[in-house]
Design an enzyme around this catalytic site. Structure first.
Site, mmCIF file in Angstrom:
data_model
loop_
_atom_site.group_PDB
_atom_site.id
_atom_site.type_symbol
_atom_site.label_atom_id
_atom_site.label_comp_id
_atom_site.label_asym_id
_atom_site.label_seq_id
_atom_site.Cartn_x
_atom_site.Cartn_y
_atom_site.Cartn_z
ATOM 1 N N ASP A 66 0.891 -1.090 0.103
ATOM 2 C CA ASP A 66 -0.009 -0.123 -0.099
ATOM 3 C C ASP A 66 0.975 1.294 -0.144
ATOM 4 O O ASP A 66 1.129 1.880 1.155
ATOM 5 C CB ASP A 66 -0.893 -0.096 1.279
ATOM 6 C CG ASP A 66 -1.895 1.147 1.210
ATOM 7 O OD1 ASP A 66 -2.024 1.996 0.438
ATOM 8 O OD2 ASP A 66 -2.687 1.402 2.158
ATOM 9 N N ASN A 91 15.414 0.203 -0.427
ATOM 10 C CA ASN A 91 15.956 -0.989 -0.509
ATOM 11 C C ASN A 91 15.275 -2.213 -0.400
ATOM 12 O O ASN A 91 15.467 -3.372 -1.026
ATOM 13 C CB ASN A 91 16.872 -1.075 0.858
ATOM 14 C CG ASN A 91 17.465 -2.610 1.151
ATOM 15 O OD1 ASN A 91 18.370 -3.136 0.354
ATOM 16 N ND2 ASN A 91 16.936 -3.009 2.053
ATOM 17 N N TYR A 156 10.365 -9.088 -11.822
ATOM 18 C CA TYR A 156 11.241 -8.165 -11.100
ATOM 19 C C TYR A 156 12.294 -7.475 -11.977
ATOM 20 O O TYR A 156 12.595 -6.295 -11.649
ATOM 21 C CB TYR A 156 12.116 -9.340 -10.388
ATOM 22 C CG TYR A 156 13.465 -8.928 -9.710
ATOM 23 C CD1 TYR A 156 13.191 -8.377 -8.259
ATOM 24 C CD2 TYR A 156 14.405 -8.927 -10.328
ATOM 25 C CE1 TYR A 156 14.498 -7.816 -7.907
ATOM 26 C CE2 TYR A 156 15.647 -8.618 -9.530
ATOM 27 C CZ TYR A 156 15.685 -7.957 -8.440
ATOM 28 O OH TYR A 156 16.630 -7.536 -7.999
ATOM 29 N N LYS A 160 12.530 -3.260 -11.486
ATOM 30 C CA LYS A 160 13.829 -2.724 -11.426
ATOM 31 C C LYS A 160 14.238 -1.803 -12.357
ATOM 32 O O LYS A 160 15.168 -0.633 -12.262
ATOM 33 C CB LYS A 160 14.824 -3.864 -10.988
ATOM 34 C CG LYS A 160 14.551 -4.460 -9.868
ATOM 35 C CD LYS A 160 14.887 -3.470 -8.283
ATOM 36 C CE LYS A 160 14.718 -4.391 -7.257
ATOM 37 N NZ LYS A 160 15.031 -3.558 -6.018
#
Length: 248
Positions: A66, A91, A156, A160
């Site tokens: 969220d 991170n 992924y 990124k």
């Protein structure tokens, strides 16, 4: 940036590389807000180790699925405890090896929400909170895969890659007050559920023929934070694996 007396917010910093960065910054004189989702005991332990180093620490739990709410909760905790934030490190990450055929909508949403959408709203809130004439730093943790096409880790990689683009765009938009950079790790720690043998296998495909360590990511972080003339960069710390695409 002179790090002594600065305040950092680090997402996903109770464990693994996030924890290592938090302790490294504490050693450099930084007070740290530890964000976690479910790792409460580890977060408290990391805070205690920061305090043992003579710096202040606080912890805050927030669900990055969220994103806008999480950003508000995290910065409210940091501002309440420290009264300012100088450094934001995005991170926290979801890392799943899914291809086109086995990626569900839930997989897609999870990766994009946590790996890209959440950093966006955290950066937005950080920029709004930074007082006029004060400088700040944002460091996003990406991955060498973000800059190279591949068949694995599809959602992924895309999340990124978006974070790399966000890094570059914000470096322009937030200059000169805020520097925005990224670190792209390679084989540093085994993914959750894997052991050291995973890294040993990966190392065979790394030109330097070894895995890295969290310390190498932390050294890169310190370089970026201490530099006053670097922004919009992605520093790859992967032993050359980005050159081969992990094919050896």
């Amino acid at each position: 940036m002179n790090l002594e007396g600065k305040v950092a917010v680090i997402t996903g910093s109770a464990v693994r590389i996030g924890r290592a960065m938090a302790l490294t910054l504490a050693d450099a004189g930084v007070d740290v807000c530890i964000h976690y989702h479910l790792s409460q005991a580890a977060a408290e332990q990391t805070c205690n180790e920061i305090r043992e180093r003579g710096r202040n620490a606080t912890r805050v739990s927030a669900n990055l699925s969220d994103p806008e709410t999480a950003a508000a909760v995290i910065f409210e905790a940091a501002m309440t405890e420290f009264g300012k934030v100088d450094i934001l490190i995005n991170n926290a990450s979801v890392f799943e090896n899914k291809s086109l055929t086995d990626t569900t909508e839930a997989d897609w949403d999870s990766h994009l929400d946590i790996n890209l959408k959440s950093p966006f709203f955290l950066c937005q809130r950080f920029a709004k909170l930074l007082p006029p004439r004060q400088t700040g730093q944002i460091v996003n943790i990406v991955d060498w895969r973000a800059q190279r096409a591949g068949k694995e880790h599809l959602a992924y990689r895309i999340s990124k890659a978006g974070l790399v683009t966000l890094t570059e765009c914000l470096a322009l938009e937030l200059a000169p007050a805020i520097q925005v950079n990224a670190i792209a790790p390679g084989a540093i720690l085994p993914p959750p559920g894997e052991d050291q043998s995973y890294l040993e296998q990966r190392a065979q495909k790394v030109p330097l023929k070894r895995a890295g360590s969290p310390a190498e990511i932390c050294n890169t972080l310190l370089y970026l934070l201490r530099s006053d003339f670097v922004t919009g960069e992605v520093l790859t710390v992967a032993g050359g694996e980005q050159l081969t695409g992990g094919l050896g």
